[in-house]
Design a protein around this motif. Structure first.
Motif, mmCIF file in Angstrom:
data_model
loop_
_atom_site.group_PDB
_atom_site.id
_atom_site.type_symbol
_atom_site.label_atom_id
_atom_site.label_comp_id
_atom_site.label_asym_id
_atom_site.label_seq_id
_atom_site.Cartn_x
_atom_site.Cartn_y
_atom_site.Cartn_z
ATOM 1 N N LEU A 69 4.018 -6.246 3.669
ATOM 2 C CA LEU A 69 3.202 -5.842 2.532
ATOM 3 C C LEU A 69 2.635 -4.446 2.714
ATOM 4 O O LEU A 69 2.379 -3.741 1.726
ATOM 5 C CB LEU A 69 2.062 -6.857 2.338
ATOM 6 C CG LEU A 69 1.210 -6.720 1.070
ATOM 7 C CD1 LEU A 69 2.078 -6.796 -0.180
ATOM 8 C CD2 LEU A 69 0.125 -7.789 1.046
ATOM 9 N N LYS A 70 2.451 -4.028 3.965
ATOM 10 C CA LYS A 70 1.919 -2.682 4.205
ATOM 11 C C LYS A 70 2.857 -1.594 3.703
ATOM 12 O O LYS A 70 2.434 -0.472 3.437
ATOM 13 C CB LYS A 70 1.675 -2.486 5.714
ATOM 14 C CG LYS A 70 0.524 -3.304 6.255
ATOM 15 C CD LYS A 70 0.097 -2.830 7.634
ATOM 16 C CE LYS A 70 1.171 -3.049 8.669
ATOM 17 N NZ LYS A 70 0.709 -2.658 10.029
ATOM 18 N N PRO A 73 3.144 -0.175 -1.720
ATOM 19 C CA PRO A 73 1.860 0.365 -2.186
ATOM 20 C C PRO A 73 1.273 -0.452 -3.328
ATOM 21 O O PRO A 73 1.979 -1.147 -4.053
ATOM 22 C CB PRO A 73 2.231 1.775 -2.649
ATOM 23 C CG PRO A 73 3.682 1.684 -3.006
ATOM 24 C CD PRO A 73 4.271 0.690 -2.049
ATOM 25 N N VAL A 74 -0.045 -0.375 -3.437
ATOM 26 C CA VAL A 74 -0.734 -1.048 -4.540
ATOM 27 C C VAL A 74 -0.363 -0.370 -5.851
ATOM 28 O O VAL A 74 -0.443 0.857 -5.977
ATOM 29 C CB VAL A 74 -2.265 -1.011 -4.336
ATOM 30 C CG1 VAL A 74 -2.970 -1.647 -5.538
ATOM 31 C CG2 VAL A 74 -2.651 -1.730 -3.046
ATOM 32 N N ASP A 75 0.074 -1.165 -6.817
ATOM 33 C CA ASP A 75 0.487 -0.633 -8.119
ATOM 34 C C ASP A 75 -0.250 -1.419 -9.194
ATOM 35 O O ASP A 75 -0.005 -2.614 -9.391
ATOM 36 C CB ASP A 75 2.004 -0.767 -8.294
ATOM 37 C CG ASP A 75 2.491 -0.123 -9.591
ATOM 38 O OD1 ASP A 75 1.658 0.451 -10.318
ATOM 39 O OD2 ASP A 75 3.706 -0.201 -9.861
ATOM 40 N N HIS A 76 -1.185 -0.754 -9.873
ATOM 41 C CA HIS A 76 -1.983 -1.417 -10.910
ATOM 42 C C HIS A 76 -1.292 -1.403 -12.270
ATOM 43 O O HIS A 76 -1.840 -1.909 -13.251
ATOM 44 C CB HIS A 76 -3.363 -0.749 -11.033
ATOM 45 C CG HIS A 76 -4.201 -0.893 -9.800
ATOM 46 N ND1 HIS A 76 -4.778 -2.087 -9.426
ATOM 47 C CD2 HIS A 76 -4.548 0.020 -8.853
ATOM 48 C CE1 HIS A 76 -5.458 -1.925 -8.296
ATOM 49 N NE2 HIS A 76 -5.336 -0.643 -7.928
ATOM 50 N N TRP A 124 4.938 -9.922 -7.631
ATOM 51 C CA TRP A 124 5.277 -8.506 -7.427
ATOM 52 C C TRP A 124 6.450 -8.032 -8.271
ATOM 53 O O TRP A 124 6.722 -6.833 -8.303
ATOM 54 C CB TRP A 124 5.598 -8.264 -5.946
ATOM 55 C CG TRP A 124 4.362 -7.976 -5.137
ATOM 56 C CD1 TRP A 124 3.797 -6.751 -4.916
ATOM 57 C CD2 TRP A 124 3.544 -8.914 -4.450
ATOM 58 N NE1 TRP A 124 2.678 -6.869 -4.134
ATOM 59 C CE2 TRP A 124 2.496 -8.192 -3.829
ATOM 60 C CE3 TRP A 124 3.580 -10.296 -4.291
ATOM 61 C CZ2 TRP A 124 1.510 -8.803 -3.070
ATOM 62 C CZ3 TRP A 124 2.601 -10.903 -3.535
ATOM 63 C CH2 TRP A 124 1.582 -10.177 -2.937
ATOM 64 N N ASP A 128 9.734 -5.008 -6.184
ATOM 65 C CA ASP A 128 8.946 -5.042 -4.948
ATOM 66 C C ASP A 128 9.046 -6.397 -4.242
ATOM 67 O O ASP A 128 9.077 -6.459 -3.010
ATOM 68 C CB ASP A 128 7.471 -4.742 -5.244
ATOM 69 C CG ASP A 128 7.255 -3.297 -5.694
ATOM 70 O OD1 ASP A 128 8.086 -2.442 -5.319
ATOM 71 O OD2 ASP A 128 6.273 -3.044 -6.404
ATOM 72 N N SER A 307 -6.959 -5.787 5.299
ATOM 73 C CA SER A 307 -6.960 -5.133 3.992
ATOM 74 C C SER A 307 -5.800 -5.614 3.130
ATOM 75 O O SER A 307 -5.908 -5.668 1.900
ATOM 76 C CB SER A 307 -6.889 -3.615 4.162
ATOM 77 O OG SER A 307 -5.700 -3.245 4.844
ATOM 78 N N GLN A 308 -4.684 -5.986 3.780
ATOM 79 C CA GLN A 308 -3.558 -6.521 3.011
ATOM 80 C C GLN A 308 -3.897 -7.900 2.449
ATOM 81 O O GLN A 308 -3.532 -8.220 1.319
ATOM 82 C CB GLN A 308 -2.305 -6.597 3.886
ATOM 83 C CG GLN A 308 -1.823 -5.266 4.428
ATOM 84 C CD GLN A 308 -1.609 -4.233 3.332
ATOM 85 O OE1 GLN A 308 -1.059 -4.544 2.271
ATOM 86 N NE2 GLN A 308 -2.053 -3.004 3.580
ATOM 87 N N ARG A 311 -5.776 -7.783 -0.739
ATOM 88 C CA ARG A 311 -5.061 -7.437 -1.971
ATOM 89 C C ARG A 311 -4.876 -8.644 -2.880
ATOM 90 O O ARG A 311 -4.377 -8.519 -4.000
ATOM 91 C CB ARG A 311 -3.698 -6.830 -1.620
ATOM 92 C CG ARG A 311 -3.811 -5.433 -1.021
ATOM 93 C CD ARG A 311 -2.489 -4.890 -0.544
ATOM 94 N NE ARG A 311 -1.526 -4.728 -1.626
ATOM 95 C CZ ARG A 311 -0.335 -4.147 -1.474
ATOM 96 N NH1 ARG A 311 0.014 -3.662 -0.282
ATOM 97 N NH2 ARG A 311 0.494 -4.032 -2.483
ATOM 98 N N PHE A 314 -6.098 -8.399 -6.395
ATOM 99 C CA PHE A 314 -5.372 -7.634 -7.405
ATOM 100 C C PHE A 314 -4.369 -8.496 -8.176
ATOM 101 O O PHE A 314 -3.612 -7.967 -8.999
ATOM 102 C CB PHE A 314 -4.638 -6.460 -6.758
ATOM 103 C CG PHE A 314 -5.544 -5.459 -6.106
ATOM 104 C CD1 PHE A 314 -6.713 -5.050 -6.738
ATOM 105 C CD2 PHE A 314 -5.251 -4.929 -4.852
ATOM 106 C CE1 PHE A 314 -7.560 -4.132 -6.135
ATOM 107 C CE2 PHE A 314 -6.081 -4.009 -4.254
ATOM 108 C CZ PHE A 314 -7.245 -3.612 -4.892
#
Length: 534
Positions: A69-70, A73-76, A124, A128, A307-308, A311, A314
């Motif tokens: 997962l690292k 990237p975070v995609d909003h 995802w 992804d 931190s992952q 997520r 989100f």
């Protein structure tokens, strides 16, 4: 005094308590309810020594997922490619339903892995989500093997380990002879039992080698070698264990064997295999000239995993996620409303009523199996007896094992049992015997010639599946699945006929004798092994 909410609690409520997390939670609860039988199968299998590593597999897969997962990237932005996830979820639900309807709970367990992959694709999207295949595939190592495959693999590993162990003993000049999987040391005989097959080491080593290969920073072919090396390393180490046990018995005594066996079971062999994998990786690094050390060659960076995990906040409340919760939730509710399925009880006569005479063939005294063999066989009823005919030079043995319910494991093929008893299968053919005996309909069976030393036997055996005469055990399993769904029946039987090939006698003469008994047996068999017309 007015109580103030803690800042952390406020952040948690605002970060995690929203519609996306709520629907993910509901979808997970629905999956737990729908795949409940599969989870029960896993928990039961994990209590066995061969699968005791099972509870660690989901945890290791989770760690592999966080590592992967690292790299995403975070995609909003909106996710527009959730369709493959829904398709995979529907397929997982159909597979799970087939397992529930047929009462083959292992199929439900297999469907759980597909559901995990489906959820990742839904969350995802295809672009992804497909990158997370390594942790999903790793979950395969938590599954118990199908019964037929387990016994075939176990028997094969027993034979290979026995042969290698005997070869090692011969290298150090220990007089030894191998008969099947029985190691004859002259004064003592060692039986390489199912527990000595190496499966209890092989499964966790394969899982470790998979994780090792994923974390290894070498080339693709280096990763492939590490993954594939698990099997030969385990076989060799198990053979060394068997050879050392033979040496110990030959030179020290049988009384020391039990302590040695317990010491070298489980994690001791596992750790030695792990060391060998590390040595193999180190050797490839040296030969490849990469200049990396072992620490640098393994991706052991655990930073950022927290931190992952965070997520999770989100997760978006997509229509696909809601649909997944509804599909499995409705399926679980409908299944509970349906009530427990009942197996069709077929009328049959017990084998104690089996005729003592078949035309001119006269039965001897029925033979009782040992408690150990009965436990391994797992049959609900069986009949083992030899028939004699005044004009025939040799007798014919009949063995029939009947199972009321085969979904819990069921029939064991003689291909598995005979080598373990020291018999070597010299020839094995699947034939339709109908033209030879004058039957109108096909009658498929296995024709085998087995031998032990100078003794040779001709064997017919087949699987009875509700009027079908099947030679292939995997085909019998497929018929079991179909008939469980359509007929509500999971009963079946194994039938075996055996006759010696006497010294100086041709196979043709022994086959004539066996076919005569075969015809007589099939005339009365439906009374004890029901077909479709019951």
């Amino acid at each position: 005094m007015t109580a103030r909410p803690e800042p952390h609690a406020s952040w948690f409520a605002s970060g995690y308590l929203h519609a996306g997390v709520f629907w993910l939670f509901l979808a997970t609860l629905a999956a737990l309810a729908f795949f409940f039988e599969g989870l029960q199968t896993l928990f039961t299998a994990w209590q066995l020594p061969e699968y005791s590593h099972g509870p660690l597999i989901p945890l290791l897969s989770l760690l592999l997922f966080l590592r992967q997962l690292k790299t995403v990237p975070v995609d909003h932005g909106p996710v527009t490619d959730r369709g493959p996830g829904i398709a995979l979820l529907i397929f997982a639900a159909i597979l799970g339903l087939l397992g529930k309807l047929s009462q083959i709970d292992q199929i439900v367990a297999y469907a759980i892995i597909l559901w995990v992959g489906a959820v990742l694709l839904i969350l995802w999207g295809w672009r992804d989500g497909r990158q997370f295949w390594p942790p999903v595939v790793h979950l395969v190592y938590m599954l118990p093997l199908p019964g037929v495959l387990y016994y075939k693999v176990s028997t094969y590993l027993q034979m290979v380990s026995s042969e290698l162990g005997v070869w090692m003993l011969q290298l150090i000049n220990v007089p030894v002879f191998l008969e099947g999987n029985i190691i004859d040391l002259g004064v003592y005989k060692l039986h390489v039992a199912e527990a000595c097959s190496g499966l209890r080491y092989l499964f966790p080593i394969m899982s470790f080698s998979y994780v090792f290969a994923v974390l290894f920073r070498g080339t693709v072919w280096h990763k492939a070698i590490l993954l594939l090396a698990a099997v030969p390393i385990t076989i060799v180490m198990n053979s060394v264990r068997i050879a050392f046990a033979g040496w110990l018995v030959n030179y020290v005594g049988l009384e020391y064997l039990e302590g040695f066996t317990h010491f070298f079971e489980g994690w001791i062999i596992f750790m030695i295999c792990v060391v060998l994998l590390f040595l193999l990786a180190w050797l490839m690094l040296r030969l490849g000239g990469s200049g990396m050390g072992m620490i640098d060659a393994l991706d052991l960076d655990t930073s950022g995993w927290g931190s992952q995990m965070a997520r999770l906040r989100f997760v978006a409340p997509s229509r696909a996620l809601v649909l997944s919760a509804i599909i499995l939730g409705a399926g679980a509710a409908a299944w509970e409303a349906r009530g427990p399925a009942e197996r069709v009880t077929v009328p049959r006569e017990p084998f104690v009523l089996f005729p003592t005479s078949l035309d001119t063939w006269q039965a001897g005294i029925p033979q009782a199996l040992s408690p150990e063999v009965q436990q391994t066989l797992g049959a609900d009823d069986y009949h083992s007896v030899w028939f004699a005919e005044p004009t025939e030079a040799a007798d014919v043995g009949l063995f029939v094992a009947w199972y009321y319910d085969q979904t819990g494991g069921g029939i064991h093929s003689p291909e598995i049992c005979l080598p373990g008893a020291g018999w070597e299968i010299a020839k094995l053919d699947r034939i339709d015997i109908a033209p030879q005996v004058g039957f109108d309909a096909p009658y498929n069976l296995n024709r085998a010639v087995i031998q032990k030393g100078q003794t040779r036997m001709l064997v017919y055996y087949w699987f009875e599946q509700h009027g079908r005469h099947t030679a292939w055990d995997f085909a019998a399993k497929m018929y079991l699945l179909w008939d469980s769904l359509v007929l509500g029946r999971s009963d079946g039987a194994l039938v075996r006929l055996t006759t010696p090939i006497l010294s100086g006698e041709s196979e043709a003469n022994a086959e004539r004798r066996l076919q005569d008994m075969f015809v007589e047996t099939t005339r009365v068999l439906p009374r004890f092994v029901p077909g479709l017309d019951v």
